[in-house]
Structure formats: C-alpha cells, structure tokens
Scaffold this active site. Structure first.
Site, short mmCIF file in Angstrom:
data_model
loop_
_atom_site.label_atom_id
_atom_site.label_comp_id
_atom_site.label_asym_id
_atom_site.label_seq_id
_atom_site.Cartn_x
_atom_site.Cartn_y
_atom_site.Cartn_z
N LYS A 1 -12.01 -1.87 6.75
CA LYS A 1 -11.20 -2.81 7.53
C LYS A 1 -11.73 -2.87 8.96
O LYS A 1 -12.01 -3.93 9.47
CB LYS A 1 -9.73 -2.38 7.53
CG LYS A 1 -9.16 -2.09 6.15
CD LYS A 1 -8.93 -3.36 5.34
CE LYS A 1 -8.84 -3.11 3.85
NZ LYS A 1 -7.66 -2.40 3.39
N ASP B 1 -1.61 6.61 6.36
CA ASP B 1 -2.71 5.72 5.96
C ASP B 1 -2.94 4.76 7.13
O ASP B 1 -2.08 3.92 7.43
CB ASP B 1 -2.30 4.96 4.69
CG ASP B 1 -3.31 3.88 4.28
OD1 ASP B 1 -4.31 3.67 4.99
OD2 ASP B 1 -3.06 3.23 3.24
N TRP C 1 0.83 -1.21 0.00
CA TRP C 1 0.00 0.00 0.00
C TRP C 1 0.86 1.25 0.00
O TRP C 1 0.56 2.23 -0.68
CB TRP C 1 -0.97 -0.01 1.18
CG TRP C 1 -1.92 -1.16 1.15
CD1 TRP C 1 -2.12 -2.10 2.11
CD2 TRP C 1 -2.81 -1.52 0.07
NE1 TRP C 1 -3.06 -3.01 1.71
CE2 TRP C 1 -3.50 -2.68 0.47
CE3 TRP C 1 -3.07 -0.98 -1.19
CZ2 TRP C 1 -4.45 -3.31 -0.35
CZ3 TRP C 1 -4.02 -1.60 -2.01
CH2 TRP C 1 -4.68 -2.75 -1.58
C1 LIG Z 1 -7.11 -2.04 2.09
C2 LIG Z 1 -6.07 -0.99 2.18
C3 LIG Z 1 -5.92 -0.03 1.17
C4 LIG Z 1 -6.75 -0.03 -0.08
O1 LIG Z 1 -8.05 0.40 0.19
P1 LIG Z 1 -9.12 0.68 -0.97
O2 LIG Z 1 -10.30 1.13 -0.20
O3 LIG Z 1 -9.31 -0.59 -1.71
O4 LIG Z 1 -8.56 1.77 -1.82
C5 LIG Z 1 -4.96 0.94 1.36
N1 LIG Z 1 -4.19 0.97 2.46
C6 LIG Z 1 -4.31 0.06 3.44
C7 LIG Z 1 -3.43 0.14 4.65
C8 LIG Z 1 -5.25 -0.95 3.33
O5 LIG Z 1 -5.37 -1.87 4.31
#
Ligand SMILES: *Cc1c(COP(=O)(O)O)cnc(C)c1O
Length: 359
Positions: free
Chosen positions: A195, A171, A101
């Site tokens: 998540k 993030d 990511w």
């Molecule tokens: C799942 C995830 C993403 C991607 O998320 P999307 O909603 O599919 O864009 C990005 N960063 C992290 C840390 C993730 O767990």
C-alpha cells in the site's frame, strides 16, 4: 514515457525516484555485476541491503530496542493467523470490527480460540470508528486487535483504543509510515508493504521481544512462528529479497523527505485539498464521518451509480486511474499514499470541478 496519476489502493504508486534508482541498478547492482533479483540472500551485498533497510526503518519509526523487525511473506492475511497462533495463550482475544480486513482477521482468529467482537461500526457501513474509550475488554484477553486505517472504507483510528492494559495488535497496512507513531504503545504493528511502502510480497512485523516465544499454539508450523524468523534475522528461508531492497530504497526516500513528521504534514496538506473540495461540492460527497477520515484513502460518491461510472471512465481517460471504489462498496476512492505527489491531488480536484460543472 508517460506516467499516470495512480490512485490505486494497492499495489500502489511508488516514488518515481525509487523506480529510477532500481532501473539504473537493474543489470549491475553497485559493481556486483548482477541484479539484486539474481543475488544470493546469503551474500555480503544482500546482508548489507537488509541490514540497512532495518536500520533505516528503525530510525524513521524510532523503534525501541526491545522490538524486533521482521520481513516476512504471506501478506497481511497470513498475519490474521500468525497473530492468534503466537499470542493466544489463554485462547481469548478481543477484536474491534471497523471493516472487512478487521472482520477477516476476527474470523480467522475464531479458528484458534475465542475471538470476541467488542465493538463494531458495521451498522453504519463502517463509515466511522466506534467509541473505544470504555470497551468491554475481556479479563483474560491475550490481546486487543485493530485495523488502524480502513483501506476500503476510508476511516482511521486517530486515537488508539483504551485496551485497559491489554496488549494492542494493529494492522497498519494502509497507513504504514504515513505519520509518526509511538511504537511502545503496541505489542505488534504489522502491515503488507504494497500500500504505502513497496512491491507486494513483503509484510513487515514490528513485535515486542517478550512476545516472541516457543509457546505457540500446538501444531503451529515452523514458518508461522515469529521466533523462527526473529532467531534468523528474517532469513530462515529465502526472504522476498527484491521486495525488501525496494522497501529499503523507499525508507531512504522517506528520510530525504524529512522523515515521518514531514510526511504527516505533507499528507495532511494533500488530504485537505480533496476533503475541502468534497465538503463544498454539490455533486461529490465524502462517505466518512469527518473526525474519522483517513489521510490515505478517500472514498466519495455522487449518489448516482451511472454518474459514478461515467466519472471513473472520464477520469481514466484524463490520466487519473484506479479511482473506482472497492467492489464491496462502489462509488469512488482516491488512495493518496506517501508517493502521490500533491500535484496529483490538485489536478484531480480541478478535474472533479470541471466534471461537476458539466454534469
Ligand atoms: C490490503 C490490506 C490487507 C490485505 O493484504 P494482503 O497483502 O492482500 O494480505 C489487510 N489489511 C489492510 C488494512 C489492507 O489494506
């Protein structure tokens, strides 16, 4: 009805209480005679829902007054672009590469300016967090970027990097609301909610007010400016209304659990059950350096691909689902987010002990 123990990395398990409340309100939300799904986002009832969601999130995270909370769409992926488009004034940013990511965010930022990878753990298949105590931070960097919890690899920054005074962007998709954080240490905290908070389709951005300006990169679409959404209370366009409503219910559920301090304690207890087992098992082993282990995502292997596959299959038949590791790493991964009850982890470990005996 029979519910499984769902170890999915995302979309993921939600609190049963929340799902039941949503079900009870499905046809008639609090006397409005309609579902929240059918409601105008400009209605009084909906305004109350989004205002309460924001207030509860602010209370849970103790968000300072000089930060805005935005409920947006486009997932974390859209933030990979929005962050540079809005913050790259000098067209320079530093990225710490701790997994897929972070890498994708770094690649995206290269479309808009000079994005430097100032540290990486790719040499160890992202199984650790690099030393971030004395990084080669660029003098003119607009920000330093991290992915705080690496969903795929199961690592977590337990200490934030020393950014040498530069803005930190994080993030937190897979560790959102799993423990208390000091919001004032960040310029932006953002995460997709699927998540640890709610249904896919909502991304929450917590952004320091002075970073919200008209001064974005030329050509930045209206919809991709933080200012557009901040000026309109996240309702410039139709927001992901139903998703925000569920997030709001999860915030209230978290408050009933005792807030983020209590969640941290619970999450630590849960994760320890699984990690302690991995540390004493002769068959299963964790793949992450101990001091960098995530509380949320726990990858593990047997060392034998066929045995891994057999385990995943038998676990599923026993009601422990979505334990297959990410397609890029293989093995297994148990995601044990806030809503995974401790019994789920205890029973999984009992099942793993039994599997070990028989194999
Ligand atoms: C799942 C995830 C993403 C991607 O998320 P999307 O909603 O599919 O864009 C990005 N960063 C992290 C840390 C993730 O767990």
């Amino acid at each position: 009805m029979s519910r499984v123990y769902n170890f999915s990395a995302g979309p993921a398990v939600l609190p049963e209480e929340v799902l039941k409340e949503a079900a009870a309100e499905m046809l008639d939300y609090q006397g409005t005679g309609m579902s929240v799904m059918e409601m105008s986002h400009r209605s009084k009832a909906y305004q109350r829902i989004i205002d309460e969601a924001e207030a509860d999130l602010r209370e849970l995270m103790r968000i300072p007054d000089n930060y805005k909370v935005l409920f947006l769409q486009g997932g974390a992926h859209q933030q990979f672009a929005m962050v540079p488009m809005n913050l790259m004034k000098n067209k320079v940013a530093d990225y710490i590469i701790t997994g897929q990511w972070a890498k994708k965010a770094w690649k995206e930022a290269q479309l808009y300016g000079k994005a430097n990878a100032i540290a990486s753990s790719e040499d160890g298949t992202f199984s650790y967090i690099p030393d971030c105590t004395d990084l080669p931070i660029s003098g003119d960097a607009d920000y330093v970027y991290i992915c705080e919890n690496n969903t795929i690899y199961g690592t977590k920054f337990h200490n934030l990097p020393d950014t040498k005074g530069k803005l930190l962007v994080s993030d937190v998709s897979s560790c959102f609301l799993s423990e208390p954080v000091d919001v004032s240490r960040y310029g932006i905290i953002y995460g997709g909610v699927q998540k640890n908070i709610g249904p896919a389709g909502v991304v929450i951005v917590i952004i320091r007010e002075d970073l919200i300006t008209e001064d974005t990169l030329p050509g930045t679409p209206t919809m991709l400016k933080y200012k557009t959404h901040a000026d309109n209370g996240s309702m410039y366009n139709t927001p992901p209304a139903y998703g925000i409503y569920i997030c709001g219910k999860v915030f209230k559920w978290l408050k009933r659990q005792g807030g983020l301090e209590a969640m941290k304690e619970y999450n630590e207890k849960k994760a320890a059950i699984l990690y302690d087992f991995l540390d004493r098992s002769k068959l299963f082993k964790g793949t992450v350096r101990k001091e960098d282990r995530s509380l949320m995502n726990v990858p593990f292997v047997t060392g034998d691909k066929d045995l891994d596959a057999k385990f995943v299959k038998e676990a599923e038949a026993a009601g422990f689902v979505n334990l297959k590791g990410h397609r890029s790493v293989g093995g297994m991964r148990a995601s044990i987010y806030n809503a995974m009850p401790i019994e789920g982890v205890e029973k999984l470990v009992a099942f793993m002990e039994e599997f070990e005996k028989n194999n």
